[in-house]
Design a protein around this motif. Structure first.
Motif, PDB file in Angstrom:
ATOM      1  N   ALA A  26       0.800  -1.224   0.000  1.00 45.56           N
ATOM      2  CA  ALA A  26       0.000   0.000   0.000  1.00 45.56           C
ATOM      3  C   ALA A  26       0.839   1.284   0.000  1.00 45.56           C
ATOM      4  CB  ALA A  26      -0.923   0.010   1.217  1.00 45.56           C
ATOM      5  N   PHE A  27       2.127   1.173   0.303  1.00 49.94           N
ATOM      6  CA  PHE A  27       2.998   2.351   0.405  1.00 49.94           C
ATOM      7  C   PHE A  27       3.104   3.066  -0.936  1.00 49.94           C
ATOM      8  CE2 PHE A  27       7.114   4.494   0.271  1.00 49.94           C
ATOM      9  CZ  PHE A  27       7.139   5.162   1.484  1.00 49.94           C
ATOM     10  N   LYS A  28       2.947   4.383  -0.909  1.00 47.13           N
ATOM     11  CA  LYS A  28       3.146   5.173  -2.121  1.00 47.13           C
ATOM     12  C   LYS A  28       3.534   6.593  -1.748  1.00 47.13           C
ATOM     13  CE  LYS A  28      -1.683   6.421  -2.816  1.00 47.13           C
ATOM     14  NZ  LYS A  28      -2.787   6.403  -3.756  1.00 47.13           N
ATOM     15  N   ALA A  29       4.051   7.272  -2.726  1.00 53.39           N
ATOM     16  CA  ALA A  29       4.458   8.663  -2.524  1.00 53.39           C
ATOM     17  C   ALA A  29       3.222   9.531  -2.308  1.00 53.39           C
ATOM     18  CB  ALA A  29       5.229   9.154  -3.748  1.00 53.39           C
ATOM     19  N   SER A  30       3.424  10.617  -1.586  1.00 49.98           N
ATOM     20  CA  SER A  30       2.335  11.580  -1.409  1.00 49.98           C
ATOM     21  C   SER A  30       2.066  12.280  -2.744  1.00 49.98           C
ATOM     22  CB  SER A  30       2.727  12.623  -0.362  1.00 49.98           C
ATOM     23  OG  SER A  30       3.765  13.460  -0.872  1.00 49.98           O
ATOM     24  N   LYS A  31       0.957  12.976  -2.814  1.00 47.26           N
ATOM     25  CA  LYS A  31       0.633  13.725  -4.043  1.00 47.26           C
ATOM     26  C   LYS A  31       1.729  14.735  -4.350  1.00 47.26           C
ATOM     27  CE  LYS A  31      -4.347  13.201  -3.837  1.00 47.26           C
ATOM     28  NZ  LYS A  31      -5.644  13.859  -3.746  1.00 47.26           N
ATOM     29  N   GLU A  32       2.227  15.407  -3.317  1.00 51.01           N
ATOM     30  CA  GLU A  32       3.285  16.409  -3.511  1.00 51.01           C
ATOM     31  C   GLU A  32       4.573  15.760  -4.018  1.00 51.01           C
ATOM     32  OE1 GLU A  32       5.329  19.922  -3.781  1.00 51.01           O
ATOM     33  OE2 GLU A  32       3.194  19.622  -3.584  1.00 51.01           O
ATOM     34  N   GLU A  33       4.934  14.607  -3.436  1.00 47.18           N
ATOM     35  CA  GLU A  33       6.140  13.892  -3.879  1.00 47.18           C
ATOM     36  C   GLU A  33       5.977  13.409  -5.314  1.00 47.18           C
ATOM     37  OE1 GLU A  33       7.497  12.238   0.519  1.00 47.18           O
ATOM     38  OE2 GLU A  33       5.997  11.140  -0.655  1.00 47.18           O
ATOM     39  N   SER A  34       4.801  12.913  -5.648  1.00 44.02           N
ATOM     40  CA  SER A  34       4.533  12.459  -7.023  1.00 44.02           C
ATOM     41  C   SER A  34       4.623  13.618  -8.008  1.00 44.02           C
ATOM     42  CB  SER A  34       3.151  11.811  -7.112  1.00 44.02           C
ATOM     43  OG  SER A  34       3.109  10.627  -6.373  1.00 44.02           O
ATOM     44  N   ARG A  35       4.057  14.764  -7.607  1.00 46.05           N
ATOM     45  CA  ARG A  35       4.101  15.941  -8.473  1.00 46.05           C
ATOM     46  C   ARG A  35       5.535  16.389  -8.712  1.00 46.05           C
ATOM     47  NH1 ARG A  35       5.621  20.565  -8.356  1.00 46.05           N
ATOM     48  NH2 ARG A  35       5.984  20.583  -6.124  1.00 46.05           N
ATOM     49  N   LEU A  36       6.333  16.417  -7.638  1.00 45.57           N
ATOM     50  CA  LEU A  36       7.734  16.813  -7.761  1.00 45.57           C
ATOM     51  C   LEU A  36       8.495  15.839  -8.661  1.00 45.57           C
ATOM     52  CD1 LEU A  36      10.188  18.541  -7.014  1.00 45.57           C
ATOM     53  CD2 LEU A  36      10.436  17.119  -4.957  1.00 45.57           C
ATOM     54  N   PHE A  37       8.264  14.546  -8.484  1.00 52.57           N
ATOM     55  CA  PHE A  37       8.931  13.540  -9.308  1.00 52.57           C
ATOM     56  C   PHE A  37       8.582  13.745 -10.778  1.00 52.57           C
ATOM     57  CE2 PHE A  37       9.004   9.243 -11.223  1.00 52.57           C
ATOM     58  CZ  PHE A  37      10.356   8.966 -11.059  1.00 52.57           C
ATOM     59  N   GLU A  38       7.304  13.908 -11.085  1.00 55.16           N
ATOM     60  CA  GLU A  38       6.877  14.125 -12.470  1.00 55.16           C
ATOM     61  C   GLU A  38       7.501  15.388 -13.053  1.00 55.16           C
ATOM     62  OE1 GLU A  38       2.612  14.037 -12.515  1.00 55.16           O
ATOM     63  OE2 GLU A  38       2.551  11.954 -11.833  1.00 55.16           O
ATOM     64  N   GLU A  39       7.544  16.441 -12.256  1.00 52.61           N
ATOM     65  CA  GLU A  39       8.134  17.709 -12.710  1.00 52.61           C
ATOM     66  C   GLU A  39       9.621  17.541 -13.028  1.00 52.61           C
ATOM     67  OE1 GLU A  39       9.456  21.734 -10.465  1.00 52.61           O
ATOM     68  OE2 GLU A  39       7.346  21.178 -10.199  1.00 52.61           O
ATOM     69  N   LEU A  40      10.357  16.881 -12.145  1.00 51.41           N
ATOM     70  CA  LEU A  40      11.795  16.702 -12.360  1.00 51.41           C
ATOM     71  C   LEU A  40      12.073  15.776 -13.542  1.00 51.41           C
ATOM     72  CD1 LEU A  40      13.030  16.448  -8.653  1.00 51.41           C
ATOM     73  CD2 LEU A  40      13.188  18.418 -10.202  1.00 51.41           C
ATOM     74  N   VAL A  41      11.285  14.726 -13.682  1.00 59.67           N
ATOM     75  CA  VAL A  41      11.454  13.818 -14.831  1.00 59.67           C
ATOM     76  C   VAL A  41      11.171  14.580 -16.115  1.00 59.67           C
ATOM     77  CG1 VAL A  41      10.488  11.806 -16.018  1.00 59.67           C
ATOM     78  CG2 VAL A  41      11.041  11.673 -13.584  1.00 59.67           C
ATOM     79  N   TYR A  42      10.115  15.369 -16.137  1.00 55.95           N
ATOM     80  CA  TYR A  42       9.771  16.154 -17.317  1.00 55.95           C
ATOM     81  C   TYR A  42      10.899  17.105 -17.689  1.00 55.95           C
ATOM     82  CZ  TYR A  42       7.299  19.309 -20.460  1.00 55.95           C
ATOM     83  OH  TYR A  42       6.939  20.062 -21.555  1.00 55.95           O
ATOM     84  N   LYS A  43      11.392  17.843 -16.697  1.00 51.51           N
ATOM     85  CA  LYS A  43      12.485  18.786 -16.963  1.00 51.51           C
ATOM     86  C   LYS A  43      13.712  18.064 -17.494  1.00 51.51           C
ATOM     87  CE  LYS A  43      13.370  22.227 -14.097  1.00 51.51           C
ATOM     88  NZ  LYS A  43      13.615  22.978 -12.835  1.00 51.51           N
ATOM     89  N   SER A  44      14.038  16.938 -16.888  1.00 50.07           N
ATOM     90  CA  SER A  44      15.206  16.172 -17.292  1.00 50.07           C
ATOM     91  C   SER A  44      15.037  15.607 -18.698  1.00 50.07           C
ATOM     92  CB  SER A  44      15.453  15.040 -16.296  1.00 50.07           C
ATOM     93  OG  SER A  44      16.522  14.236 -16.700  1.00 50.07           O
ATOM     94  N   LYS A  45      13.863  15.079 -18.958  1.00 44.93           N
ATOM     95  CA  LYS A  45      13.583  14.433 -20.251  1.00 44.93           C
ATOM     96  C   LYS A  45      13.630  15.426 -21.403  1.00 44.93           C
ATOM     97  CE  LYS A  45      10.187  11.465 -22.483  1.00 44.93           C
ATOM     98  NZ  LYS A  45       8.925  10.731 -22.331  1.00 44.93           N
ATOM     99  N   PHE A  46      13.155  16.621 -21.170  1.00 45.54           N
ATOM    100  CA  PHE A  46      13.085  17.605 -22.239  1.00 45.54           C
ATOM    101  C   PHE A  46      14.226  18.613 -22.207  1.00 45.54           C
ATOM    102  CE2 PHE A  46       8.814  15.880 -22.025  1.00 45.54           C
ATOM    103  CZ  PHE A  46       8.645  15.517 -23.356  1.00 45.54           C
ATOM    104  N   GLY A  47      15.322  18.227 -21.566  1.00 46.41           N
ATOM    105  CA  GLY A  47      16.561  18.985 -21.640  1.00 46.41           C
ATOM    106  C   GLY A  47      16.610  20.274 -20.859  1.00 46.41           C
ATOM    107  N   GLU A  48      15.674  20.466 -19.950  1.00 45.27           N
ATOM    108  CA  GLU A  48      15.743  21.664 -19.125  1.00 45.27           C
ATOM    109  C   GLU A  48      16.822  21.471 -18.067  1.00 45.27           C
ATOM    110  OE1 GLU A  48      12.089  23.400 -17.682  1.00 45.27           O
ATOM    111  OE2 GLU A  48      10.968  22.394 -19.271  1.00 45.27           O
ATOM    112  N   PHE A  49      17.414  22.551 -17.672  1.00 43.63           N
ATOM    113  CA  PHE A  49      18.479  22.502 -16.683  1.00 43.63           C
ATOM    114  C   PHE A  49      17.915  22.138 -15.319  1.00 43.63           C
ATOM    115  CE2 PHE A  49      20.927  24.673 -13.351  1.00 43.63           C
ATOM    116  CZ  PHE A  49      22.154  24.057 -13.539  1.00 43.63           C
TER     117      PHE A  49
END
Length: 90
Positions: A26-49
């Motif tokens: 049942a363990f999962k990241a909080s909504k805030e942690e999930s949002r941060l992860f998605e944001e960082l992956v997006y930035k990384s994937k699309f070449g943002e610094f």
């Protein structure tokens, strides 16, 4: 004041607390942690610094995700073994 733990540290603290297989599944990241992860992956994937702290946080989140994936596989195996073990009710 105690600093907030990063997701990897929270994951390790959670696993060190001897959770049940059901709690691990049942363990999962909080909504805030999930949002941060998605944001960082997006930035990384699309070449943002990514700043150095963002890179460290993203790496920490990937490690935590990997650790929890392994723990969840083991938890599912334990659950399955319990289901396949006949009860010894007298």
């Amino acid at each position: 004041m105690v600093a907030e733990l990063d997701f990897l540290s929270k994951t390790i603290v959670f696993l060190a607390s001897s959770p049940s297989p059901e709690d691990i599944i049942a363990f999962k990241a909080s909504k805030e942690e999930s949002r941060l992860f998605e944001e960082l992956v997006y930035k990384s994937k699309f070449g943002e610094f990514l700043s150095e702290s963002e890179e460290k946080e993203l790496e920490s989140m990937f490690m935590a995700d990997h650790i929890m994936a392994i723990a969840k596989v083991q938890a599912f195996k334990i659950q399955k073994a319990r289901q396949n073990t006949p009860s010894t009710v007298e």
